[in-house]
Motif scaffolding. Structure first.
Motif, short mmCIF file in Angstrom:
data_model
loop_
_atom_site.label_atom_id
_atom_site.label_comp_id
_atom_site.label_asym_id
_atom_site.label_seq_id
_atom_site.Cartn_x
_atom_site.Cartn_y
_atom_site.Cartn_z
N CYS A 104 -0.39 36.61 1.64
CA CYS A 104 -1.45 36.70 0.48
C CYS A 104 -0.86 37.36 -0.85
O CYS A 104 -0.30 38.63 -0.64
CB CYS A 104 -2.85 37.29 1.38
SG CYS A 104 -4.09 38.50 -0.04
N HIS A 106 -2.09 39.56 -2.15
CA HIS A 106 -2.74 40.83 -2.95
C HIS A 106 -1.77 41.95 -2.12
O HIS A 106 -1.16 42.08 -3.04
CB HIS A 106 -3.69 41.34 -2.42
CG HIS A 106 -4.81 42.50 -2.04
ND1 HIS A 106 -5.73 43.64 -1.66
CD2 HIS A 106 -4.61 43.34 -3.53
CE1 HIS A 106 -5.71 44.17 -1.88
NE2 HIS A 106 -5.49 44.35 -3.04
N MET A 107 -1.57 41.92 -1.11
CA MET A 107 -1.01 42.59 -0.53
C MET A 107 0.12 42.55 1.14
O MET A 107 0.20 43.27 1.69
CB MET A 107 -1.42 44.10 0.03
CG MET A 107 -1.98 44.97 -1.21
SD MET A 107 -3.27 46.22 -0.34
CE MET A 107 -1.92 47.49 -0.38
N GLY A 108 0.18 40.67 0.82
CA GLY A 108 0.94 40.60 1.92
C GLY A 108 1.01 39.73 3.03
O GLY A 108 1.14 39.77 3.96
N CYS A 109 -0.68 40.27 3.46
CA CYS A 109 -1.62 40.04 5.13
C CYS A 109 -1.34 38.62 4.88
O CYS A 109 -1.18 37.49 3.96
CB CYS A 109 -2.93 40.44 5.21
SG CYS A 109 -2.75 42.10 5.14
N CYS A 122 -7.38 35.15 3.71
CA CYS A 122 -7.12 37.35 3.99
C CYS A 122 -7.56 37.99 5.17
O CYS A 122 -9.29 38.38 4.50
CB CYS A 122 -6.49 37.42 2.71
SG CYS A 122 -5.69 39.32 3.68
N CYS A 124 -7.38 40.99 5.77
CA CYS A 124 -7.49 42.42 5.40
C CYS A 124 -8.40 42.40 4.42
O CYS A 124 -9.22 43.61 4.88
CB CYS A 124 -5.67 42.75 4.78
SG CYS A 124 -4.71 42.24 5.90
N HIS A 125 -8.70 42.61 3.16
CA HIS A 125 -9.27 42.34 2.58
C HIS A 125 -10.45 40.73 1.18
O HIS A 125 -10.77 41.27 0.94
CB HIS A 125 -9.04 43.38 1.04
CG HIS A 125 -7.69 44.00 1.43
ND1 HIS A 125 -6.27 44.36 1.27
CD2 HIS A 125 -8.23 45.20 1.77
CE1 HIS A 125 -6.01 44.88 1.83
NE2 HIS A 125 -6.88 46.20 2.30
N TYR A 126 -10.43 40.11 2.16
CA TYR A 126 -10.98 38.82 1.74
C TYR A 126 -10.96 38.22 1.04
O TYR A 126 -11.95 37.62 0.85
CB TYR A 126 -12.38 39.39 2.60
CG TYR A 126 -12.42 39.96 3.63
CD1 TYR A 126 -12.62 39.61 5.17
CD2 TYR A 126 -12.96 41.57 3.68
CE1 TYR A 126 -12.35 40.49 5.88
CE2 TYR A 126 -13.39 42.36 4.82
CZ TYR A 126 -12.84 41.65 5.90
OH TYR A 126 -13.67 42.89 6.92
N THR A 127 -9.49 38.15 0.52
CA THR A 127 -9.36 37.02 -0.21
C THR A 127 -8.97 36.13 -0.29
O THR A 127 -8.55 35.43 1.08
CB THR A 127 -7.85 37.77 -1.12
OG1 THR A 127 -8.48 38.84 -2.04
CG2 THR A 127 -7.84 36.66 -2.53
N GLN A 141 -9.66 40.20 -3.56
CA GLN A 141 -8.86 41.66 -4.26
C GLN A 141 -7.28 41.11 -4.86
O GLN A 141 -6.71 41.78 -6.52
CB GLN A 141 -8.34 42.29 -3.68
CG GLN A 141 -10.06 43.13 -2.68
CD GLN A 141 -10.06 43.78 -3.25
OE1 GLN A 141 -9.69 44.45 -4.51
NE2 GLN A 141 -11.58 43.63 -3.32
S1 FES Z 1 -3.77 41.21 1.65
FE1 FES Z 1 -5.15 40.13 1.22
S2 FES Z 1 -6.71 40.18 0.55
FE2 FES Z 1 -5.22 41.97 0.67
#
Ligand code: FES
Length: 173
Positions: A104, A106-109, A122, A124-127, A141
Motif C-alpha cells: 500500500c 500509504h504506509m506499506g501494509c 488495504c 490497515c487503514h482501508y485504502t 489514506q
Molecule cells: S497502510 Fe494502507 S491504508 Fe494505511
C-alpha cells in the motif's frame, strides 16, 4: 552559589545530551537571512531497468484468483490477477491480466484482492485501489496510486513475464 548553579546546569546538559540537541536545533532553525550550513544529501538512483521475471503460463491463472510473486526483488510482494475482461494495461489474448505491487502506498501494509468487489484493499487503514483503472486509488489514506507491474505475454509459449515497475513502490527511491 551562582558558580555552583552554573556547574550543575553544565553537568545536566552534558549528561543528558541536551547540549548536543540544542546545538543541533540551532543548525536546523537558522535565523532568516542566515545561510544554512547544508550537508548535501546523496540519493542513490534506483534500478532503472529491473530484470525480467517469468510468472508462468497464463493458462494456469484463474479469473479472480491472484497469484503472489515478488518483483523487482524478494522484498517486494506483488499480485498477478486475471480480471476476466479487458483491463487497462492488461496483457494476454483478452488483455485481462494485470499485476500490482502489494505494498500500500500509504504506509506499506500488504493489500489483498477482493474478488467480489474487484478491488485491492488495504487492511490497515482501508485504502482501496482499482486494478481495472491501472491501480488508481479509489478512497482512503494513500496519496498515490498502486504501482502497476509491466507485463508481457508470449502468445507462443503462453508465458507471462514481469518487465518493469510503473510507479513508486512504498519505501523505495
Ligand atoms: S497502510 Fe494502507 S491504508 Fe494505511
Amino acid at each position: 552559589m551562582g558558580k555552583s548553579l552554573d556547574l550543575q546546569r553544565r553537568v545536566f546538559l552534558k549528561s543528558s545530551g541536551a547540549a548536543g540537541a540544542v546545538a543541533g536545533l540551532a543548525g536546523t532553525f537558522a535565523a532568516p537571512g542566515e545561510a544554512a550550513a547544508a550537508t548535501p544529501v546523496h540519493c542513490p538512483a534506483g534500478d532503472a531497468t529491473p530484470p525480467a521475471l517469468s510468472l508462468g503460463r497464463l493458462g494456469t491463472l484463474r479469473v479472480g484468483e491472484p497469484r503472489s510473486f515478488h518483483y523487482p526483488d524478494a522484498r517486494s510482494p506483488c499480485l498477478l490477477i486475471r480480471m476476466g475482461m479487458p483491463t487497462e494495461g492488461g496483457v494476454g489474448p483478452n488483455q485481462d491480466v494485470v499485476a500490482f505491487s502489494q505494498l500500500c502506498t500509504h504506509m506499506g501494509c500488504p493489500v489483498s484482492y477482493e474478488s467480489g468487489l474487484r478491488l485491492l484493499q488495504c487492511p490497515c487503514h482501508y485504502t482501496t485501489f482499482d486494478p481495472e483503472r491501472g491501480g488508481a486509488m479509489v478512497c482512503g489514506q494513500a496519496s498515490t496510486d498502486l504501482p502497476r507491474i509491466d507485463l508481457r505475454h508470449d502468445s507462443k509459449t503462453d508465458i507471462i513475464t514481469a518487465t518493469g515497475v510503473n510507479g513508486r513502490i512504498f519505501g523505495r527511491l
